[in-house]
Design an enzyme around this catalytic site. Structure first.
Site, PDB file in Angstrom:
ATOM      1  N   GLU A  41       0.878  -1.172   0.000  1.00  0.00           N
ATOM      2  CA  GLU A  41       0.000   0.000   0.000  1.00  0.00           C
ATOM      3  C   GLU A  41       0.914   1.219   0.000  1.00  0.00           C
ATOM      4  OE1 GLU A  41      -2.535   2.452   3.324  1.00  0.00           O
ATOM      5  OE2 GLU A  41      -2.789   0.261   3.334  1.00  0.00           O
ATOM      6  N   ARG A  45       1.506  10.212   1.105  1.00  0.00           N
ATOM      7  CA  ARG A  45       2.058  11.182   2.053  1.00  0.00           C
ATOM      8  C   ARG A  45       3.271  11.901   1.474  1.00  0.00           C
ATOM      9  NH1 ARG A  45       2.809   8.003   7.545  1.00  0.00           N
ATOM     10  NH2 ARG A  45       2.680   6.123   6.271  1.00  0.00           N
ATOM     11  N   LYS A 129     -10.812  -0.900   6.659  1.00  0.00           N
ATOM     12  CA  LYS A 129      -9.528  -0.724   7.335  1.00  0.00           C
ATOM     13  C   LYS A 129      -9.799  -0.337   8.787  1.00  0.00           C
ATOM     14  CE  LYS A 129      -5.275   2.020   7.240  1.00  0.00           C
ATOM     15  NZ  LYS A 129      -4.339   2.761   6.378  1.00  0.00           N
TER      16      LYS A 129
END
Length: 321
Positions: A41, A45, A129
């Site tokens: 994943e 960022r 999640k």
């Protein structure tokens, strides 16, 4: 989406990677693949995320690649354009979720409360999640969710590492975990830590050793011999069990010729489907005619299955812990 979710379940660990440069992407992906984790994943960022996803997909198209920290529609579109196969968000943003769903891409939003789970179910999403996992209550919270939400599965991320990952994989509502403890600057270390994580993920333990008796009388004789070593015999319909009173040592003695030339070996694991996906590389295949399930017949998860391999004249079956 079910096929992709099966791949996530089978891989089990989704490394969360932050790319400071595009040049990091391909070597890191190779290190993860070499360590037995062909998935990642890539978090949005940093500015390198989209190009990093694209570079990995070109180098290793077989790698399961998602985009994380997708907190707005702009990031979502960039991730989709780069080739991300699924989108992950840290929280529950209906605008982003609706946008991703409209693009036909699997969406895994972040949740930490029952209210967020209910909202997700309202959008047709039942794989979510759980974030930040440890800070939000960890496995105790997952156990609490299991009652009111029995059909919801979670990819737990946040504070999970090699020491506590086993506690998560024991939970029936865990489809996978995410983490970054194996993501280092040293690619050799990445591969080493990934291999260790894969080994820990399955929770393989010896269940029992099965011994084929010639008939019921012979089985009883074998059990009496085992009892001489302090084991405690217990008779069943088709076999005896001889169990240790002090540890998990156990033998099953068949009242007649069972599977295997000499008997069988029972290996326990937390998730049989995931274990079979991993064991396939070693030539291990299931004999689905022997399969048993925890729920409705013919539907996952498996609770028992024999494999097609023999070890020293012993057949091998898997049991779900």
């Amino acid at each position: 989406m079910s096929e992709l979710l099966d791949r996530i379940r089978d891989i089990g660990i989704i490394p969360v990677i932050k790319l400071n440069s595009v040049e990091q992407a391909v070597p890191l992906a190779k290190a993860l693949i070499d360590g037995g984790i062909p998935a990642a994943e890539v978090t949005f960022r940093t500015a390198a995320a989209a190009d990093g996803i694209k570079a990995i997909k070109e180098a290793y198209p077989e790698m399961l690649l998602g985009a994380g920290t997708v907190i707005n529609k702009e990031y979502a579109q960039k991730a989709i354009d780069a080739g991300a196969e699924f989108i992950v968000a840290p929280g529950f943003n209906p605008e982003v979720i609706d946008f991703v769903i409209s693009k036909g891409v699997p969406m895994i939003p972040g949740v930490a409360t029952p209210g967020e789970i209910e909202q997700a179910l309202g959008k047709g999403l039942n794989v979510l999640k759980f974030f930040p996992a440890e800070a939000a209550g960890g496995v105790a919270m997952l156990d609490a969710f299991a009652g009111p939400f029995p059909n919801v599965k979670f990819m737990a991320t946040g504070g999970i590492n090699a020491k506590n990952m086993g506690d998560y994989f024991k939970r029936k509502n865990i489809i996978a975990i995410g983490g970054s403890w194996m993501v280092k600057d040293d690619t050799e270390l990445v591969t080493k830590l990934s291999k260790e994580a894969v080994s820990l993920m399955h929770g393989f333990t010896l269940g029992h050793i099965g011994i084929n008796g010639e008939d019921a009388e012979d089985a009883a004789k074998i059990v009496r011999l085992l009892e001489a070593f302090g084991l405690v015999g217990k008779e069943g319909n088709s076999s005896w069990f001889a169990n240790s009173p002090v540890d998990s040592t156990s033998f099953e003695v068949m009242k007649g010729s069972g599977r295997g030339t000499h008997g069988h070996i029972c290996i326990k694991t937390w998730n049989i489907e995931r274990a079979l996906a991993y064991l396939k590389q070693f030539g291990v295949e299931p004999d689905m005619s022997t399969a048993k399930y925890t729920g409705e017949a013919g539907k996952s998860p498996l609770s028992f299955v024999y494999t097609t391999i023999m070890i020293g004249g012993f057949a091998v079956h898997l049991n779900k812990i």
